[in-house]
Every structure is written in C-alpha cells, then in structure tokens.
Design an enzyme around this catalytic site. Structure first.
Site, PDB file in Angstrom:
ATOM      1  CG  ASP A 124      -2.215   0.895   1.050  1.00 31.30           C
ATOM      2  OD1 ASP A 124      -2.645   0.976  -0.096  1.00 31.30           O
ATOM      3  OD2 ASP A 124      -2.808   1.450   1.896  1.00 31.30           O
ATOM      4  CG  HIS A 131      -4.605  10.085   3.137  1.00 33.16           C
ATOM      5  ND1 HIS A 131      -5.760   9.796   3.910  1.00 33.16           N
ATOM      6  CD2 HIS A 131      -3.725   9.102   3.473  1.00 33.16           C
ATOM      7  CE1 HIS A 131      -5.777   8.805   4.745  1.00 33.16           C
ATOM      8  NE2 HIS A 131      -4.337   8.308   4.418  1.00 33.16           N
ATOM      9  CD  GLU A 196      -6.694   4.262   4.491  1.00 33.16           C
ATOM     10  OE1 GLU A 196      -5.992   3.380   3.956  1.00 33.16           O
ATOM     11  OE2 GLU A 196      -6.048   5.069   5.587  1.00 33.16           O
ATOM     12  CD  GLU A 198      -5.495   2.566  -0.288  1.00 35.84           C
ATOM     13  OE1 GLU A 198      -4.924   1.754  -1.095  1.00 35.84           O
ATOM     14  OE2 GLU A 198      -5.324   2.779   0.828  1.00 35.84           O
ATOM     15  CE  LYS A 250      -4.266   1.426   7.304  1.00 33.28           C
ATOM     16  NZ  LYS A 250      -4.924   2.618   6.530  1.00 33.28           N
TER      17      LYS A 250
END
Lengths: 424, 424
Positions: A124, A131, A196, A198, A250
């Site tokens: 990631d 951000h 999140e 993405e 996460k």
C-alpha cells in the site's frame, strides 16, 4: 507508456450486446475489463470480460485455452493488446462471432464475481499528499508531512490473505487501544472503524529478482486498475503503528472490485503529471518525459454509504465524497519504478494500493478520519442519521469512472463491503 | 501447548542411517525436520525429512501420497504427530522398513534444497526487547523503547516474493538515502548493508477469516521453526521508514534455512516465559498458564561471517555472536494469538519472523547495526579484516541448535546468503 489510443477507444463503436450501448453504462465495448467468476453452483473460477450487464467467458468464446488469471496477466503488452483487439472486433455490431459468442455470455447478476486474481503480495502506498497532510496533522500535529514525503513514494507491505472480493462482510475487529489519558491499554472492539478510498494497481508482467523496472518500462508491468477499500481501525492504528507501521489496524479486511480496467481502456483519460510550483523535481529514477506528459489518469472516485436504516428503507445509499486520481502526488509508473529499484521482484497478480485518494478540499477526504476531522465533527446524513465512524451494518460502496467529451464513459463498477458486529 | 515429550525424543534412539547417530549431528532421529528438495536435473519439488546427512523422500517412502507442502503443513497436530511417530519407528535401528526406505534416501549434498514451502504472507515481529532498545536508541535517541512495546507484540508485514532458500545471492540494493547534514537525498548503492538474525515461524493449520486463534490453541497452528535472515539496508531504512515502516530497506531479499524443525522435536527444550520484575503482565488474550510455564524455547543462535578473503583462503568463517531465543520478550504462541485477534486469517505456509534475536549483552547484537554501534565501532576480524557493514562478497551464515543434558542435540542446519555487487 500506453498513451496511444486505437480504434478500440472510438466512441462510435456499438456492441451487439445491447446493454453495453446504453448511456451511463460502466462497461461499454470501449472498456472490456477483466475479472473472474463462478457459474451458479460451481467452484471453478473462469476468466471473463464485462460487457454491458453481461460477462463473456473467455475460454468458452475460444479466446484463451486456460482459466489462469496470473498467466493471462503476465502476457506482454502486445499480446494483451491483441486480445483486446480481438474482443473489440468480436463484440462489435455485425461481428461474425456473435452467434458463437452469445453462448459464452452470462448475465453478471447470475454469476459469482470473485477477486480478479489471487493476490501474491500486496503493497500500500501513500500517494495523496492531501491525505498525508490531513492525517499527519492528526497523528503528529507538530510534524504533519514528513521530510521524505516529496522524495520517496512512501509505501509499506500489507496483508494479502484478508483481501476479498466486493461483497465482503467482516466482523468489527477486536484489538488493543489506549486512550490518550489512560495509563494502560484496554482490549475490545474497535471504536473508530473507517474505510479508505483507493485504487488498486494489478501487476501483470513480473520482473526478475535483483533487477529493477525503469520508469520508462513501468507501465508494461501494469495489468490494470480496480477499486480498493483498505478498511482501517483508527484507534488500534494510533496505539500500534510506531515504529514499524500499521499492522492489525489494517489486516483484518481489504476489498477489491471485481473488474480490472486496463490501461488501454484508460488511454483517452491520460493527463499530464505535475507538481505544485516550488516542490522538488523527482530523482532521475522516478522521472521521465512520458511520465510528466501523461503519467496521470483522470478518474473520478466516489464513496457512498448505505446504513442499515437506509437498506431497510430500500435506499441505495448516500454519496459522502468525490475526488480524482489525477490529484495524486505520485503516478502508477513511479510506484512500480520505486518498488523495484532495489531489486524487489513483482509477480503477476501482485497488488499495489495507491493509498487513500483524498482531493485538495476538506470535503474530498477519502476516509472518515478526514471527513469527521479525526472524530471531532460528525457527518450529518440526509435521513437524519450521523456518522463519525462506521457502525455495524454499514455498507461502504466505492465507485469510479472516467468521462470526457467525445469518448464513451469508462466505469469501474462498484466495490462494496459491510461491517458486521464484533464477535463476542 | 506441545510440551509433552514422547518416545520420539528419547536420547537412546539410534537410526539405521549411521550419520544420524554421530555426536554433534544436527539431524538425529530425534529431530526429523521437514523441507523440500529437487533431485539433480529435475524441476519437481519433493517433500523430505532430514536424517543425518541424508534426506528421506516422504512420497517415495510411502508416507504421503502427494508433494504439496501446504497440504502437509495444514494437517491437525495429531496427524503430524502420527507422521512423526511413523518416521521415528521406520528410521530406528532394526526397523522392518529399512530395506524399502533405503531406496527413498538421498544424500543431502546431492539434492537441491529449496524453500520449505511457498510463502503466502510474511509478517515480521520485533520480539527482542534488547534489539528494540539498542536500535531504538540509534533511530530515536530521546525515545528508544516506545510506550506500546511492553503491551503490543509489534509486527509489520514484509515481502513474500523476495524470500529465498539458503544459498541465496543478491545484488547490493540501490536506493534513496539522505545524510543527516544533506539538504536533499541522493540515489545509489546501499552503504549500510546488514543482516538480521531471526527465527521464522511457519504456520501450519489455517484459521478462518474473522475468527481469532486463542493463545491456548496457538501452537496447534505452528508447523515449526527455521532460521531466517532479514537482510536490511540501514541507510535506506533511516530515510524511508516514517511514518509507515520499513519498505525497500527490507524487501530486496530474505533468506530461510531449508529445514523446518517441529515443536515436537523442540519439546525437551521448552522453558518458562517470564518478564523482568516490574514489567506489566500481558493483556488476557496474550496470557495463559501454559504459556508462562513453557512458552519459551532454549535455542542457541549464532551468526557467522565468511568474507571473500576467508573463502579464498579456504576458511569457513568466523562467529560474530551468539544469543538465545529464550531471551525474546514475546513467545511464538503470543505472536499467533496477537496476529489473529482482529480476525486476520493465517494460511498454511505463512511465515512469521521473530524479529532480530539479540541477547541482553552488547556482544549479543543480532545485527551489525548493534555490533558496530550504528557504524561507529568497526568489528575486527581474526584475519585482520574489519567490518562496519557488509561488503560485496560477504557470506552470512546463521546457525541454531538446542542442547540439554540427557537429550540429543537438535540442530537447525544453516541459513546462508551472499552479497553481490550492486547492479550498475
């Protein structure tokens, strides 16, 4: 760089699959994204291409003789272009293949769409400076944007095993947290659960261990892009993340959309990549004329929320934000070049997350952490509910699409995931 | 916990494979570690067990009917115990299997020993408080041991694709570094290349996503332990690691020894796990009576260095340090319980690194970063050479073994890797 458009991008192309020709459709004949699916009742994964509201089974149509997505992804760009050309020809109005391919066509609604492929390694990144700055202020008020940010495409390794297909539902994670004023940590369900927004960059052609990928070759190793939700437990993250980075905050779940949109489909939506005046030029291994000229992509991204109250009322959800991938500080080509410059080998099916793609305005935050200002300002929803963090039963839906005058809309479909109550 | 010894641990057992009975042998009949190998000229991976200087081909011996290490690893503990029992019986002096199994036995020196299995996800922990404190002082002089250390088994995700078998040789990585007094970073070969002495914990039985593994069940999911070298580029690490952790400084190479030693073989070397007086008790999910009583392992670990000058002189290398896994702050069972408490799923073949296993004394540092005090004090080697960091042509060899009065030595063999010059 795959900046060249060809006839497969022509807005005038129409398909004999009628639903692909409707205005607003995510999957016109100009898109042709790849994914994997199972027929009802079968365990077998098949490779398909989305066209309108249908999926074309590539093996059944005689276009490939296997169902190994990694093998397909690892093909050289020229071979993938040829396959796309064949798909475009065969799906056009008047194609002689229509009779034969019709038998290889299934309604998307009747198949099980899975992960586009098994993910080997997942990395990631942190490519949105907006951000990084907003979140940095919350975790390190005195030091929001670290000195390396404008030089190093910051990235870290994530967990592949817990990446699942759109439709994923997962229990609220348990973990250690420590309140700022507490002496010791406590254990329990996450109280600051977040999403999140993405994009996921799927790697196609691998590189050999010990040899990097030059930025000028980087996009030849990119198979395509999908929507990606990197769910995050902010309270667990704040307590665990130093000094080695986020971990249990996460790795409980990450969700990917079923369709991977190729760079060929995105060619009309290329844009110049540039930095704000005064920012340093990237080091040579992260710089190329082609990357400056067209390393960016104009992709609109949205986050939608459907609470359980909305679902019960039959409402499909409310849009929380809208941003654009073009605002990223680093391009996909730069991420690939950086990741491999030390000799690290990428494999077909590896996934690079862009990191949360927040835009420059406060209302363009790609996470609740940003939109609720770290939990200080609840978001008011049109039905009277409020949200500071995600609640049990909430479904988060990511959407993405490209629109440009003179071209057909290219859509990414949806990436959808639901929060279940914590296990006792 | 697999604390129970059975007859397979008896020191009196002798094998009809004579080399297994020699004093100092790493692989007596009490060990029986698993690995994968290729016969000369073949691409096919086979599952083997080390016995003396030989390897027993498990399928050729009729003990399993496949060559899928993940499938073997995923077996329940009882099935693996039964397999170990059968191996022990069949390899004993006087076994009726001797005639048949002899045909399934190959010299280790004549096969290609590979990775024990393909690694799905790799997680690295930070379980040595001595390492964390010494390194912490160098990266954060004012704040060496962070407040979470004694509560959270700190870990982060690593790169699986660049993990290779013992014998790995890799080019010195290139990357960005920034000198403390420099305005901007520069690009070039790593100048502070290091090794890290670790143990790798291979996961066997998987857990379902969304459900954690209780500490009382944790070891049922551990297949065994191997030696692990997590090569590190310290100058790249210092510049890139904030805020999301190490990335390119680690993912260019990691090396694993060929043999995975099972918890059954290690049963005689169990020891109590305890913390220094005054340290907090772990939270309940990281605590159990069995873990306190016998969660630790008395495993001696060594780092050896063979420079190219030594190799040319026919010297096998010099020992740089010796430490013991028993000094770790967290046990293997605690790592498994922590990793899954949020619902993260572990799969057969996943690898958990313990982190650098430094001992309490300064000369017990598990990396050059520690032994050279961050590069300030070069190490003098017996042949007159010095080392601050690794140089091209250096081979680092990790060794591990268990010794206890009344028991046969259980060895881990070697984990060996060599630094090649940077690619231009």
């Amino acid at each position: 760089m795959s900046t060249m458009m060809d006839s497969t991008n022509d807005a005038g192309l129409q398909s004999w699959v009628k639903s692909a020709n409707e205005a607003g459709c995510d999957f016109p004949i100009q898109n042709l994204p790849y994914g994997r699916f199972q027929k009802g009742g079968s365990d077998e994964w098949r490779i398909g291409v989305a066209i309108g509201d249908r999926v074309l089974d590539l093996r059944a149509a005689g276009l490939i003789d296997h169902a190994d997505m990694h093998r397909l992804m690892a093909q050289p760009r020229e071979a993938l272009r040829a396959l796309r050309g064949g798909l475009s020809e065969g799906l056009r109005e008047g194609s002689p293949h229509q009779m034969r391919w019709q038998a290889a066509l299934l309604p998307q609604a009747e198949v099980n769409l899975g992960l586009p492929c098994e993910v080997g390694d997942y990395t990631d990144f942190y490519t949105s400076i907006h951000h990084a700055t907003t979140v940095g202020k919350q975790f390190r008020p005195d030091n929001p944007l670290l000195p390396n940010y404008k030089w190093v495409p910051i990235g870290y390794h994530g967990r592949a095993s817990s990446i699942s297909a759109s439709g994923q539902a997962f229990p609220r994670p348990l973990g250690q947290t420590k309140a700022a004023d507490a002496e010791v940590p406590t254990f329990g369900p996450c109280r600051r659960l977040d999403y999140e927004l993405e994009l996921g960059i799927f790697i196609g052609r691998p590189n050999a261990a010990g040899s990097g990928i030059a930025i000028t070759e980087a996009e030849d190793h990119v198979f395509g892009l999908a929507l990606f939700n990197d769910w995050s437990a902010r309270d667990i993250q704040a307590w665990e993340y130093q000094p080695l980075g986020p971990f249990l905050s996460k790795n409980f779940a990450s969700t990917v959309s079923p369709w991977v949109v190729t760079l060929e489909a995105l060619a009309p939506f290329r844009q110049a990549w540039q930095r704000p005046a005064g920012d340093p030029a990237p080091l040579a291994y992260l710089d190329s004329p082609a990357n400056r000229a067209a390393g960016g992509f104009d992709i609109t991204l949205e986050v939608w929320l459907q609470t359980s109250a909305m679902a019960e009322a039959g409402a499909s959800g409310v849009r929380l934000m809208r941003a654009n991938y073009g605002d990223a500080y680093w391009t996909a080509a730069q991420l690939v070049a950086h990741h491999t410059v030390n000799g690290c080998n990428l494999r077909a099916g590896d996934l690079l997350g862009t990191g949360t793609l927040s835009g420059p305005a406060p209302e363009q935050g790609g996470s609740l952490l940003e939109l609720s200002q770290g939990g200080k300002r609840p978001i008011e929803l049109p039905n009277g509910e409020t949200r500071t963090w995600l609640e049990d039963g909430d479904t988060v839906i990511l959407k993405g699409y490209c629109e440009r005058e003179g071209f057909r809309r290219i859509g990414f479909g949806e990436c959808r995931g639901t929060v279940l109550p914590a296990l006792a």
